[in-house]
Design a protein around this motif. Structure first.
Motif, PDB file in Angstrom:
ATOM      1  N   GLU A 102      36.367  33.928  42.988  1.00 35.78           N
ATOM      2  CA  GLU A 102      37.772  33.585  43.185  1.00 35.78           C
ATOM      3  C   GLU A 102      38.296  32.932  41.918  1.00 35.78           C
ATOM      4  O   GLU A 102      37.630  32.078  41.316  1.00 35.78           O
ATOM      5  CB  GLU A 102      37.939  32.636  44.374  1.00 35.78           C
ATOM      6  CG  GLU A 102      37.579  33.259  45.710  1.00 35.78           C
ATOM      7  CD  GLU A 102      37.807  32.299  46.870  1.00 35.78           C
ATOM      8  OE1 GLU A 102      38.144  31.115  46.612  1.00 35.78           O
ATOM      9  OE2 GLU A 102      37.650  32.726  48.024  1.00 35.78           O
ATOM     10  N   ALA A 103      39.505  33.313  41.511  1.00 33.65           N
ATOM     11  CA  ALA A 103      40.069  32.833  40.244  1.00 33.65           C
ATOM     12  C   ALA A 103      40.383  31.338  40.267  1.00 33.65           C
ATOM     13  O   ALA A 103      40.421  30.698  39.211  1.00 33.65           O
ATOM     14  CB  ALA A 103      41.324  33.627  39.902  1.00 33.65           C
ATOM     15  N   ASP A 104      40.609  30.779  41.446  1.00 30.30           N
ATOM     16  CA  ASP A 104      40.943  29.352  41.526  1.00 30.30           C
ATOM     17  C   ASP A 104      39.758  28.512  42.007  1.00 30.30           C
ATOM     18  O   ASP A 104      39.929  27.393  42.479  1.00 30.30           O
ATOM     19  CB  ASP A 104      42.147  29.133  42.450  1.00 30.30           C
ATOM     20  CG  ASP A 104      41.863  29.539  43.890  1.00 30.30           C
ATOM     21  OD1 ASP A 104      40.838  30.225  44.134  1.00 30.30           O
ATOM     22  OD2 ASP A 104      42.672  29.175  44.778  1.00 30.30           O
ATOM     23  N   SER A 105      38.549  29.034  41.857  1.00 32.89           N
ATOM     24  CA  SER A 105      37.355  28.335  42.322  1.00 32.89           C
ATOM     25  C   SER A 105      36.975  27.202  41.381  1.00 32.89           C
ATOM     26  O   SER A 105      37.404  27.146  40.225  1.00 32.89           O
ATOM     27  CB  SER A 105      36.188  29.317  42.434  1.00 32.89           C
ATOM     28  OG  SER A 105      35.868  29.836  41.147  1.00 32.89           O
ATOM     29  N   LEU A 106      36.152  26.295  41.874  1.00 30.74           N
ATOM     30  CA  LEU A 106      35.605  25.219  41.048  1.00 30.74           C
ATOM     31  C   LEU A 106      34.940  25.789  39.804  1.00 30.74           C
ATOM     32  O   LEU A 106      35.127  25.281  38.692  1.00 30.74           O
ATOM     33  CB  LEU A 106      34.590  24.409  41.864  1.00 30.74           C
ATOM     34  CG  LEU A 106      33.733  23.401  41.076  1.00 30.74           C
ATOM     35  CD1 LEU A 106      34.550  22.187  40.691  1.00 30.74           C
ATOM     36  CD2 LEU A 106      32.505  22.982  41.896  1.00 30.74           C
ATOM     37  N   GLY A 126      42.086  37.128  33.926  1.00 36.67           N
ATOM     38  CA  GLY A 126      43.504  37.463  33.771  1.00 36.67           C
ATOM     39  C   GLY A 126      44.082  38.250  34.923  1.00 36.67           C
ATOM     40  O   GLY A 126      45.265  38.128  35.243  1.00 36.67           O
ATOM     41  N   ASN A 127      43.255  39.060  35.550  1.00 36.24           N
ATOM     42  CA  ASN A 127      43.709  39.823  36.719  1.00 36.24           C
ATOM     43  C   ASN A 127      42.507  40.110  37.595  1.00 36.24           C
ATOM     44  O   ASN A 127      41.347  39.864  37.212  1.00 36.24           O
ATOM     45  CB  ASN A 127      44.414  41.117  36.305  1.00 36.24           C
ATOM     46  CG  ASN A 127      43.541  41.989  35.421  1.00 36.24           C
ATOM     47  OD1 ASN A 127      42.489  42.459  35.849  1.00 36.24           O
ATOM     48  ND2 ASN A 127      43.972  42.193  34.170  1.00 36.24           N
ATOM     49  N   ALA A 128      42.764  40.646  38.785  1.00 33.74           N
ATOM     50  CA  ALA A 128      41.696  40.844  39.766  1.00 33.74           C
ATOM     51  C   ALA A 128      40.635  41.808  39.263  1.00 33.74           C
ATOM     52  O   ALA A 128      39.429  41.597  39.476  1.00 33.74           O
ATOM     53  CB  ALA A 128      42.289  41.333  41.081  1.00 33.74           C
ATOM     54  N   ALA A 129      41.050  42.855  38.569  1.00 29.90           N
ATOM     55  CA  ALA A 129      40.086  43.836  38.080  1.00 29.90           C
ATOM     56  C   ALA A 129      39.168  43.224  37.026  1.00 29.90           C
ATOM     57  O   ALA A 129      37.953  43.460  37.017  1.00 29.90           O
ATOM     58  CB  ALA A 129      40.810  45.046  37.505  1.00 29.90           C
ATOM     59  N   ALA A 130      39.743  42.434  36.125  1.00 25.92           N
ATOM     60  CA  ALA A 130      38.940  41.787  35.089  1.00 25.92           C
ATOM     61  C   ALA A 130      37.959  40.805  35.701  1.00 25.92           C
ATOM     62  O   ALA A 130      36.799  40.707  35.266  1.00 25.92           O
ATOM     63  CB  ALA A 130      39.856  41.082  34.096  1.00 25.92           C
ATOM     64  N   LEU A 131      38.403  40.049  36.721  1.00 26.48           N
ATOM     65  CA  LEU A 131      37.527  39.099  37.390  1.00 26.48           C
ATOM     66  C   LEU A 131      36.365  39.825  38.063  1.00 26.48           C
ATOM     67  O   LEU A 131      35.216  39.407  37.944  1.00 26.48           O
ATOM     68  CB  LEU A 131      38.318  38.291  38.420  1.00 26.48           C
ATOM     69  CG  LEU A 131      37.527  37.246  39.216  1.00 26.48           C
ATOM     70  CD1 LEU A 131      36.947  36.182  38.281  1.00 26.48           C
ATOM     71  CD2 LEU A 131      38.406  36.588  40.275  1.00 26.48           C
ATOM     72  N   ARG A 132      36.667  40.933  38.742  1.00 20.84           N
ATOM     73  CA  ARG A 132      35.599  41.690  39.410  1.00 20.84           C
ATOM     74  C   ARG A 132      34.602  42.240  38.399  1.00 20.84           C
ATOM     75  O   ARG A 132      33.390  42.210  38.612  1.00 20.84           O
ATOM     76  CB  ARG A 132      36.203  42.830  40.226  1.00 20.84           C
ATOM     77  CG  ARG A 132      36.887  42.403  41.515  1.00 20.84           C
ATOM     78  CD  ARG A 132      37.133  43.594  42.433  1.00 20.84           C
ATOM     79  NE  ARG A 132      37.970  44.599  41.793  1.00 20.84           N
ATOM     80  CZ  ARG A 132      39.293  44.632  41.864  1.00 20.84           C
ATOM     81  NH1 ARG A 132      39.940  43.678  42.551  1.00 20.84           N
ATOM     82  NH2 ARG A 132      39.992  45.590  41.275  1.00 20.84           N
ATOM     83  N   SER A 133      35.097  42.698  37.272  1.00 19.26           N
ATOM     84  CA  SER A 133      34.226  43.275  36.256  1.00 19.26           C
ATOM     85  C   SER A 133      33.303  42.226  35.647  1.00 19.26           C
ATOM     86  O   SER A 133      32.091  42.441  35.508  1.00 19.26           O
ATOM     87  CB  SER A 133      35.070  43.924  35.159  1.00 19.26           C
ATOM     88  OG  SER A 133      34.245  44.426  34.130  1.00 19.26           O
ATOM     89  N   SER A 134      33.866  41.071  35.287  1.00 19.40           N
ATOM     90  CA  SER A 134      33.033  40.032  34.686  1.00 19.40           C
ATOM     91  C   SER A 134      32.081  39.424  35.719  1.00 19.40           C
ATOM     92  O   SER A 134      30.948  39.051  35.390  1.00 19.40           O
ATOM     93  CB  SER A 134      33.886  38.955  34.024  1.00 19.40           C
ATOM     94  OG  SER A 134      34.781  38.365  34.952  1.00 19.40           O
ATOM     95  N   HIS A 135      32.516  39.363  36.969  1.00 20.53           N
ATOM     96  CA  HIS A 135      31.630  38.882  38.027  1.00 20.53           C
ATOM     97  C   HIS A 135      30.446  39.817  38.196  1.00 20.53           C
ATOM     98  O   HIS A 135      29.293  39.361  38.327  1.00 20.53           O
ATOM     99  CB  HIS A 135      32.409  38.766  39.346  1.00 20.53           C
ATOM    100  CG  HIS A 135      31.533  38.521  40.536  1.00 20.53           C
ATOM    101  ND1 HIS A 135      31.177  39.511  41.424  1.00 20.53           N
ATOM    102  CD2 HIS A 135      30.916  37.397  40.986  1.00 20.53           C
ATOM    103  CE1 HIS A 135      30.404  39.013  42.368  1.00 20.53           C
ATOM    104  NE2 HIS A 135      30.231  37.730  42.119  1.00 20.53           N
ATOM    105  N   ALA A 136      30.689  41.115  38.175  1.00 18.40           N
ATOM    106  CA  ALA A 136      29.594  42.079  38.307  1.00 18.40           C
ATOM    107  C   ALA A 136      28.611  41.946  37.144  1.00 18.40           C
ATOM    108  O   ALA A 136      27.383  42.015  37.339  1.00 18.40           O
ATOM    109  CB  ALA A 136      30.155  43.492  38.368  1.00 18.40           C
TER     110      ALA A 136
END
Length: 259
Positions: A102-106, A126-136
């Motif tokens: 989650e982008a607003d997580s601790l 920066g956006n949901a897709a970028a967050l999912r990619s870096s999380h993976a």
């Protein structure tokens, strides 16, 4: 002070057991390695009958080498179970992000960028897709032994007249009934409680320039990631000392005396 509970001056470690309690590390592998080297040398020199090294949580985030810190701690625990690692809120936050980003997580808001970088991954939010990619990419980079280690962290441990946890306890609640949420997050209601507790609480979580030594608690979080000083409480019988390792190689030791 209250009429029940134990005062720091009267508190003792178990007979024959030396205790070390190390404050928040936050990715400072250099300081943690130096602290372990110092403690190892002391134990080899003094030869106490038994010992425990209690790490009070917050191993990751903010500092530059969270992966290295976890590597060191996992290896230390495998080498000797007298190395004890407790859970901190940032450690649980890291697990939470690995499970559900989650982008607003601790993790994202307070130092996860540095943790992610220590695994060779850039955290993009920066956006949901970028967050999912870096999380993976992060999930792929974090060894399963790190995940298993974090998932297995206890929230507290007790030896002799001392109770160890990351943040503190809720006053009036029996130690065995403290909630994990309080043990890794609590602040004001614990800090401002003047009465004695059933045991002296040794904790971190709330950074100070110098350790806080009170009648009912000792706080050894000296904001190592930013100050360059990692602090531990050393307890041997009735003796209590503060041990601080500096990034300049300095070692300071002083008696832990209540004001």
């Amino acid at each position: 002070m209250g009429t029940t509970g134990i005062h720091l001056r009267d508190a003792r470690a178990p007979d024959g057991m030396r205790l070390y309690a190390i404050g928040d590390v936050h990715g400072r592998l250099d300081l943690l390695a130096a602290m372990h080297a110092r403690i190892t040398a002391e134990i080899a020199h003094d030869r106490p009958a038994d010992w425990r090294i209690v790490h009070l949580g917050d191993y990751v985030d903010r500092g530059p080498a969270s992966k290295g810190v976890l590597d060191l701690l996992v290896s230390a625990g495998e080498r000797d179970p007298r190395n004890i690692m407790l859970a901190g809120n940032h450690d649980i936050g890291f697990l939470g992000f690995l499970d559900h980003p989650e982008a607003d997580s601790l993790f994202v808001r307070y130092g996860g960028v540095e943790t992610t970088r220590s695994y060779g991954v850039n955290l993009a939010t920066g956006n949901a897709a970028a967050l999912r990619s870096s999380h993976a990419a992060l999930r792929e980079a974090v060894p399963q032994r790190h995940v298993d280690f974090l998932q297995g962290l206890p929230f507290s441990v007790s030896f002799g007249d001392f109770f160890f946890c990351h943040a503190g306890i809720r006053p009036g609640v029996p130690l065995a009934e403290q909630s994990p949420q309080d043990l890794i997050w609590i602040r004001d209601i614990f800090h401002f409680h003047a009465g004695l507790h059933p045991k002296v609480v040794v904790h971190g979580h709330t950074p100070h320039a110098l350790p806080e030594v009170e009648a009912n608690r000792v706080n050894v979080d000296t904001e190592a990631w930013q100050s360059g000083r990692l602090t531990a409480l050393v307890i041997d019988g009735a003796s209590k000392n503060i041990l601080t390792i500096g990034e300049d190689g300095s070692v300071q030791r002083s008696e832990a005396v209540t004001p």
